[in-house]
Write a protein that holds these residues in place. Structure first.
Motif, PDB file in Angstrom:
ATOM      1  N   MET A  54       0.815  -1.221   0.000  1.00 55.97           N
ATOM      2  CA  MET A  54       0.000   0.000   0.000  1.00 55.97           C
ATOM      3  C   MET A  54       0.847   1.268   0.000  1.00 55.97           C
ATOM      4  N   ASN A 127      -8.805  -0.757   5.656  1.00 56.04           N
ATOM      5  CA  ASN A 127      -8.232  -0.674   4.319  1.00 56.04           C
ATOM      6  C   ASN A 127      -8.964  -1.546   3.315  1.00 56.04           C
ATOM      7  N   SER A 150     -12.251   1.664   1.577  1.00 50.77           N
ATOM      8  CA  SER A 150     -11.140   2.474   1.071  1.00 50.77           C
ATOM      9  C   SER A 150     -11.365   2.904  -0.372  1.00 50.77           C
ATOM     10  N   TYR A 156      -5.197   4.678   1.869  1.00 48.43           N
ATOM     11  CA  TYR A 156      -5.005   3.622   2.852  1.00 48.43           C
ATOM     12  C   TYR A 156      -4.422   4.170   4.140  1.00 48.43           C
ATOM     13  N   ALA A 162      -7.387   8.865   5.209  1.00 50.38           N
ATOM     14  CA  ALA A 162      -8.220   7.678   5.423  1.00 50.38           C
ATOM     15  C   ALA A 162      -9.169   7.895   6.602  1.00 50.38           C
TER      16      ALA A 162
END
Length: 239
Positions: A54, A127, A150, A156, A162
């Motif tokens: 990620m 996530n 997400s 993420y 996020a």
């Protein structure tokens, strides 16, 4: 006027905090590969590529792709490392990759979430993407009020956006949202973004040799034994 609640929404990290990914993935690997590999070691190796995969997206070096894509890339790499062939049965490999949609809840999760839900909005802050989290909820019986994946926030954790975009979607200021997680680094990032925080330990998330996140490493707003205890503490705070 009744007692003031600490927050309006209590959101939960999902992988490891609400569901037991290690046993779920190990079981799925066993169904796919039998005794061809050490299934626990394979699950841990697959998961170890989660955060590194990620990072290019968080850093702006790669366009956003959802977790199914990243998990499949990581599965291919892990399978090659363990000498496990995937090409012979692509549909079975795809089913294995979707094992992340079918993870079992920890024993306290459903009852605990149901208790928290009595007084607060509950949902994942994960996530995972919306379809993954929805499938997981159906499989494990998780009683979410709302699912914000997400794919909606387009980033993420621990990217601050996020947390902030999730609060924005709920039309709540960050300080009226709490993140509950079994991972201190996740809570660090949530607190930096202005959210309230709650820690619960999952000391066997990574198996009997786990050495991190065995206890809270900071003075989070709530430190609980499990999600049921979190519900009790939140209720006591408002009493």
């Amino acid at each position: 006027m009744g007692p003031k609640r600490l927050v309006d929404a209590v959101l939960f990290d999902t992988f490891g905090t609400v569901v037991d990914w290690r046993s779920g993935i190990s079981r799925a690997v066993a169904e796919f590969a039998g005794d061809a590999v050490d299934t626990d070691e394979f699950a841990l190796a697959w998961r170890s590529r989660y955060q590194p995969s990620m990072k290019p997206i968080r850093d702006g070096d790669r366009d956003f792709v959802d977790l199914d894509v990243l998990h499949r890339e990581n599965l291919d790499t892990t399978a090659a490392e363990f000498g496990l062939p995937l090409a012979g049965d692509p549909s079975a490999a795809d089913h294995l990759n979707r094992a992340w949609h079918r993870l079992p809840a920890w024993p306290d999760s459903v009852a605990g979430l149901t208790e928290v839900k009595r007084d607060f909005i509950v949902g994942p802050l994960s996530n995972g993407h919306t379809a993954l989290l929805t499938n997981m909820a159906k499989h494990a019986g998780l009683p979410w009020d709302v699912i914000i994946g997400s794919d909606l926030t387009r980033t993420y954790k621990p990217d601050p956006n996020a947390y902030l975009r999730t609060a924005e979607i709920l039309r709540l200021p960050p300080e009226r949202v709490m993140l509950c997680a079994a991972h201190n680094l996740d809570l660090d990032a949530a607190r930096d973004a202005g959210l309230r925080t709650a820690f619960i330990p999952r000391p066997t998330e990574y198996g009997p040799s786990q050495r991190h996140d065995l206890h809270a490493t900071s003075a989070w707003d709530v430190i609980a034994r499990d999600i049921t205890d979190l519900a009790s503490q939140l209720r006591e705070h408002a009493s």
